[in-house]
Design an enzyme around this catalytic site. Structure first.
Site, PDB file in Angstrom:
ATOM      1  NE  ARG A  67      -3.000   1.274   3.238  1.00  0.00           N
ATOM      2  CZ  ARG A  67      -4.019   1.457   4.078  1.00  0.00           C
ATOM      3  NH1 ARG A  67      -5.261   1.428   3.645  1.00  0.00           N
ATOM      4  NH2 ARG A  67      -3.803   1.651   5.349  1.00  0.00           N
ATOM      5  CG  MET A  92     -14.122   1.021  -6.211  1.00  0.00           C
ATOM      6  SD  MET A  92     -15.525   1.535  -5.208  1.00  0.00           S
ATOM      7  CE  MET A  92     -16.113  -0.057  -4.680  1.00  0.00           C
ATOM      8  NE  ARG A  93      -7.101  -0.851  -3.301  1.00  0.00           N
ATOM      9  CZ  ARG A  93      -7.382  -2.110  -2.970  1.00  0.00           C
ATOM     10  NH1 ARG A  93      -8.437  -2.711  -3.501  1.00  0.00           N
ATOM     11  NH2 ARG A  93      -6.628  -2.750  -2.115  1.00  0.00           N
ATOM     12  CG  ASN A 109     -15.429   9.672  -0.853  1.00  0.00           C
ATOM     13  OD1 ASN A 109     -15.253   9.295  -2.021  1.00  0.00           O
ATOM     14  ND2 ASN A 109     -16.070   8.925   0.045  1.00  0.00           N
ATOM     15  CB  SER A 143     -22.881  12.725   1.980  1.00  0.00           C
ATOM     16  OG  SER A 143     -24.086  12.252   2.520  1.00  0.00           O
TER      17      SER A 143
HETATM   18  C1  GRF Z   1     -20.778   6.524  -7.015  1.00  0.00           C
HETATM   19  O1  GRF Z   1     -22.006   5.988  -6.615  1.00  0.00           O
HETATM   20  C2  GRF Z   1     -20.051   7.083  -5.827  1.00  0.00           C
HETATM   21  O2  GRF Z   1     -20.901   7.595  -4.849  1.00  0.00           O
HETATM   22  C3  GRF Z   1     -19.366   5.880  -5.292  1.00  0.00           C
HETATM   23  O3  GRF Z   1     -18.981   5.153  -6.429  1.00  0.00           O
HETATM   24  C4  GRF Z   1     -19.847   5.451  -7.518  1.00  0.00           C
HETATM   25  C5  GRF Z   1     -18.986   5.925  -8.650  1.00  0.00           C
HETATM   26  O4  GRF Z   1     -19.669   6.087  -9.839  1.00  0.00           O
HETATM   27  N1  GRF Z   1     -18.327   6.260  -4.386  1.00  0.00           N
HETATM   28  P1  GRF Z   1     -18.933   6.778 -11.077  1.00  0.00           P
HETATM   29  O5  GRF Z   1     -17.651   5.982 -11.356  1.00  0.00           O
HETATM   30  O6  GRF Z   1     -18.642   8.187 -10.722  1.00  0.00           O
HETATM   31  O7  GRF Z   1     -19.898   6.643 -12.215  1.00  0.00           O
END
Ligand code: GRF
Length: 201
Positions: A67, A92-93, A109, A143
């Protein structure tokens, strides 16, 4: 004219929120510009969106990488591109406390629920919407928050609610929430960037 804050967007997928930020930032009066896009996954559509917009994009794979080495590569790219503020957009990390401390107050975020409800470890993607539906809540939403070391715990900048409808599935609810994500993320970045610019000027 106020200097536009240089924004680095971190993604892992389709990048529809990235697109919303790119589109908003084309307005001359928007206080931030999207200066680079970094994905931990190769071949995702978000990278094509960056390319179409002429924004430098980079892939930093995480699989099989320590990491700290992964985060150092990201940090180096952000520094090289003169980034002031990071937007996580479907990244996604989970970032380490060290990384977050280094960028303290400079990472935003978007989360697909009304924090502090339905946040924290394991609450991502369809898991969020499943949990909302199972709980019987009548509304959900999105949010935008400042990232701190506690997962999804940083101060919320902007939120918008949507109704949870009878017969909703995680997919139908996700689609309704995604629409408001695209609405609030640019507004939140705009507000926050304007605030940061005032503080540093
Ligand atoms: C969104 O729902 C965001 O809230 C979440 O991941 C998704 C990303 O979608 N964290 P995208 O890649 O922006 O279409």
């Amino acid at each position: 004219m106020v200097k536009k804050l240089k924004t680095g967007v971190l993604i892992s997928g389709g990048g529809s929120n990235l697109q919303a930020l790119i589109d908003a930032a084309t307005d001359d009066s928007f206080p931030a510009q999207i200066s680079c896009v970094i994905s931990n996954k190769a071949g995702v559509y978000g990278l094509s969106r960056a390319e179409q917009a002429g924004i430098p994009s980079f892939v930093v794979p995480h699989k099989g990488i320590e990491r700290d080495v992964f985060e150092k590569s990201i940090d180096d790219l952000l520094q090289q591109n003169g980034i002031d503020i990071i937007c996580l957009a479907g990244f996604m990390r989970i970032l380490s406390a060290d990384f977050i401390t280094k960028w303290q107050g400079r990472i935003l975020n978007i989360h697909p629920a009304l924090l502090p409800k339905f946040g924290g470890k394991g609450m991502y993607g369809h898991h969020v919407h499943e949990a909302v539906i199972e709980s019987g809540e009548q509304e959900s939403g999105a949010s935008v928050h400042v990232v701190t070391a506690g997962c999804d715990e940083g101060p919320v900048i902007l939120q918008k609610a949507v109704p949870v409808l009878d017969g909703d599935t995680p997919e139908t609810l996700a689609a309704r929430v995604l629409e408001v994500e695209h609405d609030i993320y640019p507004h939140a970045l705009s507000q926050y960037a304007a605030l940061m610019s005032r503080k540093t000027s």
